[in-house]
Design a protein around this motif. Structure first.
Motif, short mmCIF file in Angstrom:
data_model
loop_
_atom_site.label_atom_id
_atom_site.label_comp_id
_atom_site.label_asym_id
_atom_site.label_seq_id
_atom_site.Cartn_x
_atom_site.Cartn_y
_atom_site.Cartn_z
N LEU A 1 4.43 4.81 4.31
CA LEU A 1 5.43 5.80 3.90
C LEU A 1 6.32 6.20 5.07
O LEU A 1 7.53 6.41 4.89
CB LEU A 1 4.74 7.01 3.28
N SER A 2 5.76 6.29 6.27
CA SER A 2 6.54 6.60 7.45
C SER A 2 7.56 5.50 7.72
O SER A 2 8.75 5.77 7.95
CB SER A 2 5.61 6.77 8.66
N GLU B 1 0.85 -1.20 0.00
CA GLU B 1 0.00 0.00 0.00
C GLU B 1 0.88 1.25 0.00
O GLU B 1 1.03 1.92 1.01
CB GLU B 1 -0.93 -0.02 1.21
N GLY B 2 1.46 1.54 -1.16
CA GLY B 2 2.46 2.58 -1.28
C GLY B 2 2.01 4.00 -0.98
O GLY B 2 2.85 4.87 -0.76
N GLY C 1 15.32 6.88 -2.81
CA GLY C 1 15.97 5.56 -2.85
C GLY C 1 14.99 4.40 -2.92
O GLY C 1 15.39 3.27 -3.19
N ALA C 2 13.71 4.67 -2.69
CA ALA C 2 12.71 3.60 -2.79
C ALA C 2 12.43 3.31 -4.26
O ALA C 2 12.46 4.21 -5.10
CB ALA C 2 11.42 4.01 -2.09
N LEU D 1 7.82 0.12 -3.04
CA LEU D 1 6.47 0.58 -2.76
C LEU D 1 5.61 0.29 -3.98
O LEU D 1 6.01 0.59 -5.12
CB LEU D 1 6.46 2.09 -2.48
N LEU D 2 4.43 -0.30 -3.77
CA LEU D 2 3.53 -0.58 -4.88
C LEU D 2 2.47 0.50 -4.98
O LEU D 2 1.93 0.95 -3.98
CB LEU D 2 2.85 -1.94 -4.68
N GLY D 3 2.19 0.89 -6.21
CA GLY D 3 1.16 1.88 -6.47
C GLY D 3 1.50 2.70 -7.69
O GLY D 3 2.59 2.58 -8.27
N GLU D 4 0.56 3.52 -8.10
CA GLU D 4 0.78 4.41 -9.24
C GLU D 4 1.87 5.39 -8.82
O GLU D 4 1.78 6.02 -7.76
CB GLU D 4 -0.54 5.11 -9.59
#
Length: 122
Positions: free
Chosen positions: A29-30, A22-23, A65-66, A45-48
């Motif tokens: 995110l934290s 759940e990006g 860096g992600a 991270l997955l997502g648009e």
């Protein structure tokens, strides 16, 4: 040196990758920003892509860096579908696997199964 410090040093020496399904979620995110700052894990991270970047900026989370992967635009998607069909051994069709893989939890699990990531948090 505590067990945790020893574990952290091992991870820093050979970083493993973690997929967050759940990006755009602020809690994710934290956590991602803390992991990236500590250089203990590689973060996926997955997502648009733009939505993830916007959510990070809105929450003042540094995700530099992600790796951000949008399952709908993933270059290896067809390969992933084929592998999932094979693993499901006739229980899911190509079409059903494509639909399932559009969901972050299935997509992230297949990233781990295919060796593109080491672990997943959904």
């Amino acid at each position: 040196m505590s067990i945790f410090e020893n574990f952290e040093k091992k991870l820093q020496a050979e970083p493993k990758s973690i997929v967050f399904t759940e990006g755009t979620d602020a809690r994710i995110l934290s956590a991602a920003s803390r992991l990236l700052a500590g250089k203990t894990l590689k973060v996926i991270l997955l997502g648009e892509v733009e939505a993830v970047k916007k959510a990070a900026a809105d929450g003042s989370f540094d995700i530099t860096g992600a790796e951000i992967i949008d399952p709908t635009n993933y270059a290896g998607f067809d390969e992933m579908v084929a592998k999932m069909v094979e693993l499901r051994k006739g229980k899911m069709t190509d079409e059903q696997c494509r639909a399932a893989l559009s969901k972050g939890n299935y997509f992230g699990t297949m990233l781990v199964k295919m060796g593109k990531a080491d672990c997943l948090l959904g």
